[in-house]
Design an enzyme around this catalytic site. Structure first.
Site, PDB file in Angstrom:
ATOM      1  N   VAL A  57       0.838  -1.199   0.000  1.00 27.89           N
ATOM      2  CA  VAL A  57       0.000   0.000   0.000  1.00 27.89           C
ATOM      3  C   VAL A  57       0.873   1.250   0.000  1.00 27.89           C
ATOM      4  O   VAL A  57       1.776   1.392   0.824  1.00 27.89           O
ATOM      5  CB  VAL A  57      -0.945   0.004   1.222  1.00 27.89           C
ATOM      6  CG1 VAL A  57      -1.669   1.340   1.339  1.00 27.89           C
ATOM      7  CG2 VAL A  57      -1.955  -1.134   1.112  1.00 27.89           C
ATOM      8  N   ASP A  58       0.602   2.147  -0.929  1.00 29.53           N
ATOM      9  CA  ASP A  58       1.324   3.421  -1.004  1.00 29.53           C
ATOM     10  C   ASP A  58       0.546   4.569  -0.378  1.00 29.53           C
ATOM     11  O   ASP A  58       1.131   5.585  -0.004  1.00 29.53           O
ATOM     12  CB  ASP A  58       1.634   3.779  -2.459  1.00 29.53           C
ATOM     13  CG  ASP A  58       2.576   2.784  -3.110  1.00 29.53           C
ATOM     14  OD1 ASP A  58       3.518   2.333  -2.429  1.00 29.53           O
ATOM     15  OD2 ASP A  58       2.374   2.429  -4.288  1.00 29.53           O
TER      16      ASP A  58
END
Length: 334
Positions: A57-58
């Site tokens: 997840v960014d």
């Protein structure tokens, strides 16, 4: 290396974990896996599950009410957790369906609670309403059922409006022959949460929608309940929207969660792909559905509207990828 550190931290206190640069998230994470009979069986996530979430997840999108704060009380450990994620290079975005404040107003609340947040990271449903009208090149007037947050966002977009707080004290007496005039230039009615909603506002909005050709009916959200104070749940904007739906027999365009518009705007603004984003919220019917509909990873926290009994009920059809319990609940101020 991160996995070993996370494993070692299991013997530390929750607050000690929160202040370490390589700590695990402040939530106990549980995943939901489908069993062979189609039901959802929860299990506690492994260290590998947690690391996989961080690795994949960014951007984390956080709901605010019930996740970051309750009323005017920040949930314990939130500042440390946000700092941790920023230290890992993650982008953070904060979304709220509460339209009573503008983004500038919410920035003041974040700052007052000691949270390091930028204005451009905040997406309120008041902003979403104004951004939606701007996206369709709206050039008429807006009648507002709602509070100052909507008006401030419309001002920033240069959109003309009437209604809002200035109609809070207007009274319909229903005397013989009484007739209410309305502005034929109103091309949209925006309905947001309004503590001062009254019959005058309902009638004015109804006339605009029913009698002005092409007049749009826009809802900032349709939440049934909301956390306006830390003491209890309060009737949400769904009650205001329901009044106008009932009198006009029209369904609104919804711009807040779980509608697509807000997510699409966030993804485009920050140049993100959906698979890079995780939605963290406390409501199944808005936050988690918002993420599911948008193809995001979804995490439910049990600090707000949804409790574990509700989540695991056979009647519930909305299942997050993860659900999380706070190990050390916030100490809610009186």
């Amino acid at each position: 290396m991160l996995g070993k550190r996370l494993q070692a931290q299991r013997h530390c206190s929750w607050r000690q974990q929160a202040i370490r640069a390589t700590r695990a998230p402040k939530f106990r994470m549980v995943t939901c896996n489908a069993s062979t009979n189609g039901s959802i069986q929860p299990r506690r996530a492994t260290v590998e599950d947690k690391q996989r979430l961080i690795d994949n997840v960014d951007c984390f999108i956080f709901d605010c009410d019930g996740v970051i704060w309750r009323g005017d009380s920040v949930i314990d450990g939130v500042p440390e957790t946000l700092d941790m994620l920023r230290g890992m290079g993650k982008r953070l975005v904060f979304v709220t369906n509460n339209s009573t404040k503008s983004r500038a107003g919410y920035l003041g609340k974040f700052t007052g609670l000691g949270l390091n947040v930028k204005a451009e990271e905040i997406y309120s449903s008041s902003y979403a309403a104004a951004a939606y009208l701007e996206s369709i090149n709206f050039d008429k007037k807006v009648y507002v059922i709602g509070e100052t947050g909507i008006l401030e966002e419309l001002d920033l977009k240069g959109i003309k409006y009437l209604g809002g707080p200035e109609d809070a004290t207007k009274v319909v007496k229903l005397q013989k022959g009484e007739y209410m005039e309305h502005d034929p230039e109103v091309g949209a009615v925006v309905v947001g949460f309004d503590r001062y909603i009254n019959y005058y506002k309902i009638q004015y909005a109804t006339l605009c929608i029913r009698e002005n050709p092409g007049c749009m009916f826009i809802a900032t959200n349709q939440d049934a309940v909301t956390h306006l104070t830390d003491a209890q749940e309060w009737a949400g904007n769904g009650s205001m929207v329901g009044a106008i739906r009932g009198s006009t027999k029209r369904e609104p365009v919804t711009v807040g969660k779980p509608a697509e518009f807000m997510l699409d705007n966030i993804a485009k603004t920050f140049g993100l792909q959906r698979q890079q984003i995780c939605m963290v919220g406390d409501r199944l019917d808005t936050d988690i559905l918002f993420g599911k509909n948008g193809g995001l990873t979804t995490c439910l926290v049990l600090s707000g509207v949804t409790d574990e009994k509700m989540l695991l009920s056979p009647e519930n059809k909305v299942h997050p990828d993860y659900y999380m319990s706070i190990k050390q609940p916030a100490q809610i101020a009186a």
